[in-house]
Each structure stands twice: as C-alpha cells, then as structure tokens.
Design a protein around this motif. Structure first.
Motif, short mmCIF file in Angstrom:
data_model
loop_
_atom_site.label_atom_id
_atom_site.label_comp_id
_atom_site.label_asym_id
_atom_site.label_seq_id
_atom_site.Cartn_x
_atom_site.Cartn_y
_atom_site.Cartn_z
N GLU A 6 0.74 -1.01 0.05
CA GLU A 6 0.03 0.00 0.05
C GLU A 6 0.98 1.06 0.19
OE1 GLU A 6 -1.98 -1.02 3.50
OE2 GLU A 6 -3.74 -1.71 2.51
N VAL A 7 1.87 1.39 0.80
CA VAL A 7 2.77 2.46 0.73
C VAL A 7 3.41 2.67 -0.58
CG1 VAL A 7 4.90 3.42 2.06
CG2 VAL A 7 3.20 2.14 3.28
N ALA A 8 3.76 1.59 -0.92
CA ALA A 8 4.52 1.75 -2.41
C ALA A 8 3.52 2.33 -3.66
CB ALA A 8 5.07 0.40 -3.18
N ARG A 9 2.38 1.61 -3.65
CA ARG A 9 1.05 2.10 -4.34
C ARG A 9 0.87 3.59 -4.23
NH1 ARG A 9 -3.15 -1.19 -3.29
NH2 ARG A 9 -3.54 0.31 -1.90
N ASP A 10 0.79 4.04 -3.11
CA ASP A 10 0.37 5.51 -2.73
C ASP A 10 1.55 6.24 -3.17
OD1 ASP A 10 -1.80 4.56 -1.46
OD2 ASP A 10 -1.23 4.78 0.49
N ALA A 11 2.90 6.10 -2.87
CA ALA A 11 3.96 6.61 -3.30
C ALA A 11 3.87 6.82 -5.12
CB ALA A 11 5.32 6.08 -3.10
N TRP A 12 3.84 5.50 -5.34
CA TRP A 12 3.75 5.67 -6.94
C TRP A 12 2.59 6.42 -7.60
CZ3 TRP A 12 6.80 4.91 -10.87
CH2 TRP A 12 6.14 5.08 -12.49
N GLN A 13 1.44 6.69 -7.01
CA GLN A 13 0.34 7.39 -7.39
C GLN A 13 0.66 8.81 -7.34
OE1 GLN A 13 -3.04 5.59 -5.19
NE2 GLN A 13 -3.33 3.99 -6.85
N GLY A 14 1.32 9.26 -6.22
CA GLY A 14 1.75 10.59 -5.72
C GLY A 14 2.91 10.99 -6.89
N PHE A 15 3.55 10.01 -7.23
CA PHE A 15 4.65 10.43 -8.51
C PHE A 15 4.04 10.52 -9.67
CE2 PHE A 15 7.14 8.74 -12.09
CZ PHE A 15 7.98 9.61 -11.96
N VAL A 16 2.87 9.91 -9.97
CA VAL A 16 2.28 10.07 -11.52
C VAL A 16 1.65 11.17 -11.34
CG1 VAL A 16 0.51 9.06 -12.96
CG2 VAL A 16 2.32 7.59 -12.08
#
Length: 138
Positions: A6-16
């Motif tokens: 979940e942390v990785a997905r949230d960080a990725w979504q923030g990057f995008v």
C-alpha cells in the motif's frame, strides 16, 4: 501505516500525479535475505541448492557465489537467483524477479503484475531453503 504494498502504491500514485503520464517499461521485485550458516556446516542443511564441492578436495568453503537466471514463461518474467557467502558475514539469498512491459503509469495492471512477481519470488524463497531454516523463521 499500511502494508509495504500500500505504501508503494500510494507513493507511485503521488509520483504520477506530479509527473503526469508515464510509461512503465520494466517491473521488478527484489528481496535480499541473510541466512546464517556456520563455517564448515553442511550447506545441504540450509540451502536446497548449495555449492557442490568435488569429493577429493577439502569439504570446507570460505566463500561461494552461485547465480542462475530462470525464465517464468507463463508470467513473461525472469528471475535472477544469487546465493553468496563471504565469511564471517551471513550467506545471502538474493532474488530479483522482473518483467519487461509497456504499461501506462496509472494502470492498475501494474499492481497485478507486481503481485505475480512477488508470488514468484516467494516460491523461489521457500523452495531455496530447507525445512530446518524455514521453521527457524516462523
């Protein structure tokens, strides 16, 4: 705090969100695990595919390196499995599983593919260690 996934997905979504549209060309998971193997121990008690030594030479190894690349065609993935030791440090089981792809950065398919790669890595991990080692981890 959520799971690592979940942390990785949230960080990725923030990057995008900041970068705008991106194309993902490679997805990977990598796990490096320390395995304590005493000097002079029988590797077969710890690793299912430990180093092999010719019978006519001393049976003690002070360091080793084994690297294999295994295709997982069904999942269009490759796994690089590296086992190494340099005493007195613990042995390392390095599992790198990856796939080449062409996916939009915002696609949910990224997370489905990463889950498949994680499942492959888990399969490699649990099949690389003996029952004795796995029981010591639980």
């Amino acid at each position: 705090m959520g799971s690592a996934h979940e942390v990785a997905r949230d960080a990725w979504q923030g990057f995008v969100a900041v970068s705008g549209p991106v194309k993902v060309s490679r997805l990977a998971v990598r796990y490096i695990n320390a395995i304590n193997i005493p000097v002079g121990a029988d590797y077969d008690e710890y690793l299912t595919t430990g180093p092999r030594i010719p019978k006519l030479v001393p049976q003690i190894v002070s360091s080793f390196l084994q690297r294999v690349v295994v295709p997982f065609e069904k999942d269009s993935a490759l796994a690089i499995i590296t086992q190494t030791a340099e005493w007195p440090a613990p042995a390392a089981l390095d599992i790198d599983v990856f796939t080449e792809c062409s996916i939009e950065g915002a696609s949910a398919d990224i997370w489905l593919r990463l889950e498949k790669l994680r499942n492959i890595a888990n399969r490699i991990f649990f099949s690389s260690l003996t029952e004795k080692v796995i029981e010591s981890l639980i």
